[in-house]
Motif scaffolding. Structure first.
Motif, PDB file in Angstrom:
ATOM      1  N   PHE A   1       0.572  -1.175   0.236  1.00  0.00           N
ATOM      2  CA  PHE A   1       0.279  -0.558  -0.222  1.00  0.00           C
ATOM      3  C   PHE A   1       0.958   0.983   0.248  1.00  0.00           C
ATOM      4  O   PHE A   1       1.962   1.711   0.500  1.00  0.00           O
ATOM      5  CB  PHE A   1      -1.247  -0.163   1.417  1.00  0.00           C
ATOM      6  N   LEU A   2       0.373   2.623  -0.408  1.00  0.00           N
ATOM      7  CA  LEU A   2       0.736   3.572  -0.899  1.00  0.00           C
ATOM      8  C   LEU A   2       0.382   4.350   0.298  1.00  0.00           C
ATOM      9  O   LEU A   2      -0.517   4.103   0.228  1.00  0.00           O
ATOM     10  CB  LEU A   2       0.744   4.083  -2.405  1.00  0.00           C
ATOM     11  N   ARG A   3       1.169   5.885   0.832  1.00  0.00           N
ATOM     12  CA  ARG A   3       0.772   6.897   1.170  1.00  0.00           C
ATOM     13  C   ARG A   3       1.643   7.976   0.889  1.00  0.00           C
ATOM     14  O   ARG A   3       3.067   7.580   0.546  1.00  0.00           O
ATOM     15  CB  ARG A   3       1.115   6.261   2.785  1.00  0.00           C
ATOM     16  N   GLU A   4       1.027   9.087   0.879  1.00  0.00           N
ATOM     17  CA  GLU A   4       1.585  10.118   0.768  1.00  0.00           C
ATOM     18  C   GLU A   4       2.632  10.670   1.629  1.00  0.00           C
ATOM     19  O   GLU A   4       3.995  11.252   0.980  1.00  0.00           O
ATOM     20  CB  GLU A   4       0.840  11.018   0.870  1.00  0.00           C
ATOM     21  N   HIS A   5       2.685  10.448   2.585  1.00  0.00           N
ATOM     22  CA  HIS A   5       3.777  10.363   4.181  1.00  0.00           C
ATOM     23  C   HIS A   5       4.344   9.509   4.447  1.00  0.00           C
ATOM     24  O   HIS A   5       3.482   8.648   5.006  1.00  0.00           O
ATOM     25  CB  HIS A   5       3.440  11.580   5.010  1.00  0.00           C
ATOM     26  N   ARG A   6       5.162   8.829   4.740  1.00  0.00           N
ATOM     27  CA  ARG A   6       6.189   7.816   5.693  1.00  0.00           C
ATOM     28  C   ARG A   6       5.037   8.139   7.032  1.00  0.00           C
ATOM     29  O   ARG A   6       4.646   7.369   8.068  1.00  0.00           O
ATOM     30  CB  ARG A   6       7.618   7.728   6.176  1.00  0.00           C
ATOM     31  N   GLU A   7       5.283   8.713   7.953  1.00  0.00           N
ATOM     32  CA  GLU A   7       4.534   9.391   9.196  1.00  0.00           C
ATOM     33  C   GLU A   7       3.151   8.747   8.988  1.00  0.00           C
ATOM     34  O   GLU A   7       2.230   8.106   9.749  1.00  0.00           O
ATOM     35  CB  GLU A   7       4.685  10.828   9.307  1.00  0.00           C
ATOM     36  N   ASP A   8       2.105   8.951   7.982  1.00  0.00           N
ATOM     37  CA  ASP A   8       1.129   8.640   7.943  1.00  0.00           C
ATOM     38  C   ASP A   8       0.810   7.037   7.788  1.00  0.00           C
ATOM     39  O   ASP A   8      -0.128   6.357   8.358  1.00  0.00           O
ATOM     40  CB  ASP A   8       0.181   8.981   6.377  1.00  0.00           C
ATOM     41  N   ALA A   9       1.892   6.563   7.016  1.00  0.00           N
ATOM     42  CA  ALA A   9       2.015   5.095   7.753  1.00  0.00           C
ATOM     43  C   ALA A   9       1.874   4.057   8.673  1.00  0.00           C
ATOM     44  O   ALA A   9       1.414   3.623   8.959  1.00  0.00           O
ATOM     45  CB  ALA A   9       2.169   4.458   6.489  1.00  0.00           C
TER      46      ALA A   9
ATOM     47  N   ARG B   1       1.655   5.947  10.919  1.00  0.00           N
ATOM     48  CA  ARG B   1       0.030   6.783  12.623  1.00  0.00           C
ATOM     49  C   ARG B   1      -0.519   5.005  11.649  1.00  0.00           C
ATOM     50  O   ARG B   1      -2.016   4.796  12.754  1.00  0.00           O
ATOM     51  CB  ARG B   1      -0.278   7.776  12.034  1.00  0.00           C
ATOM     52  N   GLU B   2      -0.973   5.107  10.635  1.00  0.00           N
ATOM     53  CA  GLU B   2      -2.022   4.253  10.201  1.00  0.00           C
ATOM     54  C   GLU B   2      -2.220   2.597  10.944  1.00  0.00           C
ATOM     55  O   GLU B   2      -3.240   1.630  11.456  1.00  0.00           O
ATOM     56  CB  GLU B   2      -2.725   3.828   9.336  1.00  0.00           C
ATOM     57  N   TRP B   3      -0.824   2.006  11.030  1.00  0.00           N
ATOM     58  CA  TRP B   3      -0.139   1.477  11.293  1.00  0.00           C
ATOM     59  C   TRP B   3      -0.633   1.082  13.179  1.00  0.00           C
ATOM     60  O   TRP B   3      -1.390  -0.204  13.301  1.00  0.00           O
ATOM     61  CB  TRP B   3       1.309   0.794  11.018  1.00  0.00           C
ATOM     62  N   GLN B   4       0.129   1.982  14.070  1.00  0.00           N
ATOM     63  CA  GLN B   4      -0.303   2.015  15.080  1.00  0.00           C
ATOM     64  C   GLN B   4      -1.771   1.832  15.249  1.00  0.00           C
ATOM     65  O   GLN B   4      -2.687   1.262  16.696  1.00  0.00           O
ATOM     66  CB  GLN B   4       0.447   3.056  15.508  1.00  0.00           C
ATOM     67  N   GLU B   5      -2.976   2.523  15.026  1.00  0.00           N
ATOM     68  CA  GLU B   5      -4.770   2.457  14.934  1.00  0.00           C
ATOM     69  C   GLU B   5      -4.480   0.685  14.498  1.00  0.00           C
ATOM     70  O   GLU B   5      -5.665   0.939  15.577  1.00  0.00           O
ATOM     71  CB  GLU B   5      -4.441   3.660  13.993  1.00  0.00           C
ATOM     72  N   VAL B   6      -3.876   0.162  13.937  1.00  0.00           N
ATOM     73  CA  VAL B   6      -4.459  -1.120  13.498  1.00  0.00           C
ATOM     74  C   VAL B   6      -4.265  -2.318  14.639  1.00  0.00           C
ATOM     75  O   VAL B   6      -4.608  -2.557  15.358  1.00  0.00           O
ATOM     76  CB  VAL B   6      -3.998  -1.388  12.361  1.00  0.00           C
ATOM     77  N   ALA B   7      -2.673  -1.666  14.717  1.00  0.00           N
ATOM     78  CA  ALA B   7      -1.924  -2.461  15.843  1.00  0.00           C
ATOM     79  C   ALA B   7      -3.138  -2.075  17.487  1.00  0.00           C
ATOM     80  O   ALA B   7      -2.754  -3.573  17.914  1.00  0.00           O
ATOM     81  CB  ALA B   7      -0.401  -2.142  16.412  1.00  0.00           C
TER      82      ALA B   7
END
Length: 70
Positions: A24-32, A34-40
């Motif tokens: 998957f793509l994200r515009e910024h590394r920090e977006d990925a 942050r999303e990873w932390q939410e899922v985890a």
């Protein structure tokens, strides 16, 4: 023409020794991240394997994708 680089990510499952899901793509590394932390941390979804076994999964940046604009 306006081009930008978007990082590509995959999730590694250390128990099965394979990648989980699709890249998957994200515009910024920090977006990925942050999303990873939410899922985890989403323990409300009983089908969320990542939240059940967070130590088994790792987020990897595997490359970049050039997004072209007009």
């Amino acid at each position: 023409m306006n081009n930008s680089l978007h990082p590509i990510f995959l999730i590694w499952d250390c128990k099965t020794e394979r990648f989980f899901g699709v890249p998957f793509l994200r515009e910024h590394r920090e977006d990925a991240r942050r999303e990873w932390q939410e899922v985890a941390n989403d323990r409300g979804n009983k089908d969320n394997k990542i939240a059940k076994y967070p130590a088994d999964y790792t987020l990897f940046e595997i490359g970049t994708h050039i997004v072209t604009g007009k």
